[in-house]
Design a protein around this motif. Sequence first.
Motif, PDB file in Angstrom:
ATOM      1  N   PRO A   1     -36.135 -31.224  21.821  1.00  0.00           N
ATOM      2  CA  PRO A   1     -36.091 -31.631  20.402  1.00  0.00           C
ATOM      3  C   PRO A   1     -37.485 -31.822  19.807  1.00  0.00           C
ATOM      4  O   PRO A   1     -37.707 -31.519  18.625  1.00  0.00           O
ATOM      5  CB  PRO A   1     -35.322 -32.956  20.441  1.00  0.00           C
ATOM      6  N   MET A   2     -38.422 -32.327  20.606  1.00  0.00           N
ATOM      7  CA  MET A   2     -39.798 -32.490  20.129  1.00  0.00           C
ATOM      8  C   MET A   2     -40.408 -31.131  19.813  1.00  0.00           C
ATOM      9  O   MET A   2     -41.047 -30.939  18.773  1.00  0.00           O
ATOM     10  CB  MET A   2     -40.641 -33.214  21.179  1.00  0.00           C
ATOM     11  N   LEU A   3     -40.205 -30.178  20.723  1.00  0.00           N
ATOM     12  CA  LEU A   3     -40.721 -28.828  20.514  1.00  0.00           C
ATOM     13  C   LEU A   3     -40.079 -28.185  19.286  1.00  0.00           C
ATOM     14  O   LEU A   3     -40.739 -27.474  18.520  1.00  0.00           O
ATOM     15  CB  LEU A   3     -40.469 -27.985  21.761  1.00  0.00           C
ATOM     16  N   ASP A   4     -38.787 -28.452  19.087  1.00  0.00           N
ATOM     17  CA  ASP A   4     -38.080 -27.898  17.929  1.00  0.00           C
ATOM     18  C   ASP A   4     -38.714 -28.356  16.618  1.00  0.00           C
ATOM     19  O   ASP A   4     -38.786 -27.587  15.652  1.00  0.00           O
ATOM     20  CB  ASP A   4     -36.601 -28.316  17.954  1.00  0.00           C
ATOM     21  N   VAL A   5     -39.166 -29.608  16.570  1.00  0.00           N
ATOM     22  CA  VAL A   5     -39.803 -30.112  15.342  1.00  0.00           C
ATOM     23  C   VAL A   5     -41.116 -29.378  15.089  1.00  0.00           C
ATOM     24  O   VAL A   5     -41.402 -28.962  13.965  1.00  0.00           O
ATOM     25  CB  VAL A   5     -40.055 -31.632  15.433  1.00  0.00           C
ATOM     26  N   LEU A   6     -41.916 -29.185  16.151  1.00  0.00           N
ATOM     27  CA  LEU A   6     -43.184 -28.455  15.999  1.00  0.00           C
ATOM     28  C   LEU A   6     -42.934 -27.031  15.520  1.00  0.00           C
ATOM     29  O   LEU A   6     -43.622 -26.523  14.634  1.00  0.00           O
ATOM     30  CB  LEU A   6     -43.953 -28.447  17.323  1.00  0.00           C
ATOM     31  N   GLU A   7     -41.919 -26.386  16.121  1.00  0.00           N
ATOM     32  CA  GLU A   7     -41.598 -25.014  15.729  1.00  0.00           C
ATOM     33  C   GLU A   7     -41.053 -24.972  14.304  1.00  0.00           C
ATOM     34  O   GLU A   7     -41.361 -24.056  13.538  1.00  0.00           O
ATOM     35  CB  GLU A   7     -40.574 -24.420  16.696  1.00  0.00           C
ATOM     36  N   GLY A   8     -40.267 -25.973  13.951  1.00  0.00           N
ATOM     37  CA  GLY A   8     -39.707 -26.028  12.604  1.00  0.00           C
ATOM     38  C   GLY A   8     -40.778 -26.168  11.541  1.00  0.00           C
ATOM     39  O   GLY A   8     -40.592 -25.718  10.402  1.00  0.00           O
ATOM     40  N   GLU A   9     -41.898 -26.774  11.902  1.00  0.00           N
ATOM     41  CA  GLU A   9     -43.028 -26.920  10.986  1.00  0.00           C
ATOM     42  C   GLU A   9     -43.998 -25.745  11.087  1.00  0.00           C
ATOM     43  O   GLU A   9     -45.049 -25.739  10.429  1.00  0.00           O
ATOM     44  CB  GLU A   9     -43.779 -28.227  11.271  1.00  0.00           C
TER      45      GLU A   9
ATOM     46  N   GLY B   1     -28.268 -39.815  20.221  1.00  0.00           N
ATOM     47  CA  GLY B   1     -29.226 -40.824  19.776  1.00  0.00           C
ATOM     48  C   GLY B   1     -30.627 -40.549  20.266  1.00  0.00           C
ATOM     49  O   GLY B   1     -31.606 -40.746  19.537  1.00  0.00           O
ATOM     50  N   LEU B   2     -30.744 -40.077  21.511  1.00  0.00           N
ATOM     51  CA  LEU B   2     -32.063 -39.738  22.057  1.00  0.00           C
ATOM     52  C   LEU B   2     -32.682 -38.564  21.311  1.00  0.00           C
ATOM     53  O   LEU B   2     -33.868 -38.578  20.974  1.00  0.00           O
ATOM     54  CB  LEU B   2     -31.951 -39.413  23.545  1.00  0.00           C
ATOM     55  N   VAL B   3     -31.881 -37.542  21.057  1.00  0.00           N
ATOM     56  CA  VAL B   3     -32.385 -36.368  20.332  1.00  0.00           C
ATOM     57  C   VAL B   3     -32.907 -36.778  18.959  1.00  0.00           C
ATOM     58  O   VAL B   3     -34.001 -36.385  18.547  1.00  0.00           O
ATOM     59  CB  VAL B   3     -31.277 -35.299  20.185  1.00  0.00           C
ATOM     60  N   ARG B   4     -32.138 -37.607  18.256  1.00  0.00           N
ATOM     61  CA  ARG B   4     -32.561 -38.055  16.925  1.00  0.00           C
ATOM     62  C   ARG B   4     -33.818 -38.917  17.003  1.00  0.00           C
ATOM     63  O   ARG B   4     -34.717 -38.803  16.166  1.00  0.00           O
ATOM     64  CB  ARG B   4     -31.424 -38.827  16.246  1.00  0.00           C
ATOM     65  N   ALA B   5     -33.886 -39.771  18.022  1.00  0.00           N
ATOM     66  CA  ALA B   5     -35.033 -40.664  18.148  1.00  0.00           C
ATOM     67  C   ALA B   5     -36.317 -39.900  18.461  1.00  0.00           C
ATOM     68  O   ALA B   5     -37.360 -40.136  17.829  1.00  0.00           O
ATOM     69  CB  ALA B   5     -34.764 -41.699  19.238  1.00  0.00           C
ATOM     70  N   TYR B   6     -36.258 -38.985  19.411  1.00  0.00           N
ATOM     71  CA  TYR B   6     -37.475 -38.237  19.770  1.00  0.00           C
ATOM     72  C   TYR B   6     -37.894 -37.301  18.641  1.00  0.00           C
ATOM     73  O   TYR B   6     -39.091 -37.156  18.362  1.00  0.00           O
ATOM     74  CB  TYR B   6     -37.267 -37.471  21.088  1.00  0.00           C
ATOM     75  N   SER B   7     -36.925 -36.690  17.970  1.00  0.00           N
ATOM     76  CA  SER B   7     -37.249 -35.834  16.819  1.00  0.00           C
ATOM     77  C   SER B   7     -37.868 -36.659  15.697  1.00  0.00           C
ATOM     78  O   SER B   7     -38.872 -36.275  15.102  1.00  0.00           O
ATOM     79  CB  SER B   7     -35.987 -35.129  16.303  1.00  0.00           C
ATOM     80  N   GLY B   8     -37.261 -37.813  15.428  1.00  0.00           N
ATOM     81  CA  GLY B   8     -37.757 -38.670  14.364  1.00  0.00           C
ATOM     82  C   GLY B   8     -39.146 -39.205  14.646  1.00  0.00           C
ATOM     83  O   GLY B   8     -39.974 -39.337  13.736  1.00  0.00           O
ATOM     84  N   ALA B   9     -39.414 -39.502  15.921  1.00  0.00           N
ATOM     85  CA  ALA B   9     -40.746 -39.995  16.281  1.00  0.00           C
ATOM     86  C   ALA B   9     -41.804 -38.926  16.034  1.00  0.00           C
ATOM     87  O   ALA B   9     -42.883 -39.220  15.508  1.00  0.00           O
ATOM     88  CB  ALA B   9     -40.761 -40.433  17.743  1.00  0.00           C
ATOM     89  N   VAL B  10     -41.508 -37.688  16.407  1.00  0.00           N
ATOM     90  CA  VAL B  10     -42.469 -36.599  16.180  1.00  0.00           C
ATOM     91  C   VAL B  10     -42.730 -36.427  14.691  1.00  0.00           C
ATOM     92  O   VAL B  10     -43.881 -36.256  14.264  1.00  0.00           O
ATOM     93  CB  VAL B  10     -41.971 -35.274  16.796  1.00  0.00           C
ATOM     94  N   ARG B  11     -41.688 -36.496  13.887  1.00  0.00           N
ATOM     95  CA  ARG B  11     -41.883 -36.370  12.431  1.00  0.00           C
ATOM     96  C   ARG B  11     -42.758 -37.507  11.907  1.00  0.00           C
ATOM     97  O   ARG B  11     -43.602 -37.289  11.028  1.00  0.00           O
ATOM     98  CB  ARG B  11     -40.529 -36.362  11.719  1.00  0.00           C
ATOM     99  N   ALA B  12     -42.577 -38.704  12.451  1.00  0.00           N
ATOM    100  CA  ALA B  12     -43.408 -39.836  12.035  1.00  0.00           C
ATOM    101  C   ALA B  12     -44.862 -39.596  12.431  1.00  0.00           C
ATOM    102  O   ALA B  12     -45.786 -39.916  11.673  1.00  0.00           O
ATOM    103  CB  ALA B  12     -42.893 -41.129  12.667  1.00  0.00           C
ATOM    104  N   GLY B  13     -45.059 -39.027  13.612  1.00  0.00           N
ATOM    105  CA  GLY B  13     -46.421 -38.702  14.048  1.00  0.00           C
ATOM    106  C   GLY B  13     -47.066 -37.649  13.173  1.00  0.00           C
ATOM    107  O   GLY B  13     -48.251 -37.744  12.833  1.00  0.00           O
ATOM    108  N   LEU B  14     -46.294 -36.644  12.797  1.00  0.00           N
ATOM    109  CA  LEU B  14     -46.828 -35.584  11.934  1.00  0.00           C
ATOM    110  C   LEU B  14     -47.115 -36.117  10.537  1.00  0.00           C
ATOM    111  O   LEU B  14     -48.085 -35.710   9.895  1.00  0.00           O
ATOM    112  CB  LEU B  14     -45.847 -34.409  11.862  1.00  0.00           C
ATOM    113  N   ASP B  15     -46.282 -37.053  10.065  1.00  0.00           N
ATOM    114  CA  ASP B  15     -46.517 -37.656   8.748  1.00  0.00           C
ATOM    115  C   ASP B  15     -47.842 -38.407   8.717  1.00  0.00           C
ATOM    116  O   ASP B  15     -48.473 -38.536   7.664  1.00  0.00           O
ATOM    117  CB  ASP B  15     -45.379 -38.611   8.384  1.00  0.00           C
ATOM    118  N   ALA B  16     -48.253 -38.913   9.886  1.00  0.00           N
ATOM    119  CA  ALA B  16     -49.506 -39.666   9.977  1.00  0.00           C
ATOM    120  C   ALA B  16     -50.704 -38.769  10.280  1.00  0.00           C
ATOM    121  O   ALA B  16     -51.830 -39.252  10.380  1.00  0.00           O
ATOM    122  CB  ALA B  16     -49.386 -40.741  11.058  1.00  0.00           C
TER     123      ALA B  16
END
Length: 219
Positions: A81-89, A111-126
């Motif tokens: 899921p973390m990699l998916d966020v990077l690829e999605g961006e 819940g884990l998938v949503r949490a890890y994906s959401g954390a990466v998005r928060a990191g990218l937002d920063a």
Amino acid sequence: MDREDRTVYEGGQGEIIEKKSRFIATVKPVKTEEEALEFIESLKKKYWDATHNCFAYIISGGTPLKRCSDDGEPSGTAGRPMLDVLEGESLSDVAVVVTRYFGGTLLGTGGLVRAYSGAVRAGLDASVLITRLRGIRLLIGTDYTGLGKIQYLLGQRGIKTLESRYTDAVELSVLVPDEEIEVLKQEITEATSGAAKLEEKEKCVFAMIDGEPVILEGK
């Protein structure tokens, strides 16, 4: 890299809380797999007492290198899921580590998938994300009569001046994407009836950062 791509110019850190579990995402730009692995190891040492330190990274190339790890979480619930966020961006040359401190409540697969994906998005937002462009530095010489016409053409294409010199004539230095250079030169030549002097300088990789052109790599 391709004609243009997206990457992280300046990494950042974001954090989310899910059912008392802390998920801390740390993002960093990297150019090689060695850099990515060193970054991951440094975070594992920093957060040695964490429950998990999951990671994902993408290194550009003819065939991009993509790696991820669940670091003990159920398979497919963290690294992928973390990699998916990077690829999605559409990001490359980037690594992210999500550190989890377990809060005592199981989140379940979804819940884990949503949490890890959401954390990466928060990191990218920063973080500071940029689009890298291949281009050419163009030197434009003109008299004051042609300056307004040239500035209008540059403005129409969203091309900002890198440097400018005003003496008895005007000299502008601009960064132009590869695919626009020939058309822009033709437009300037026609607008100034051939009076403007155009000189292609070095090829480079550049990006717009805080609204200003910045050379990232000169070639």
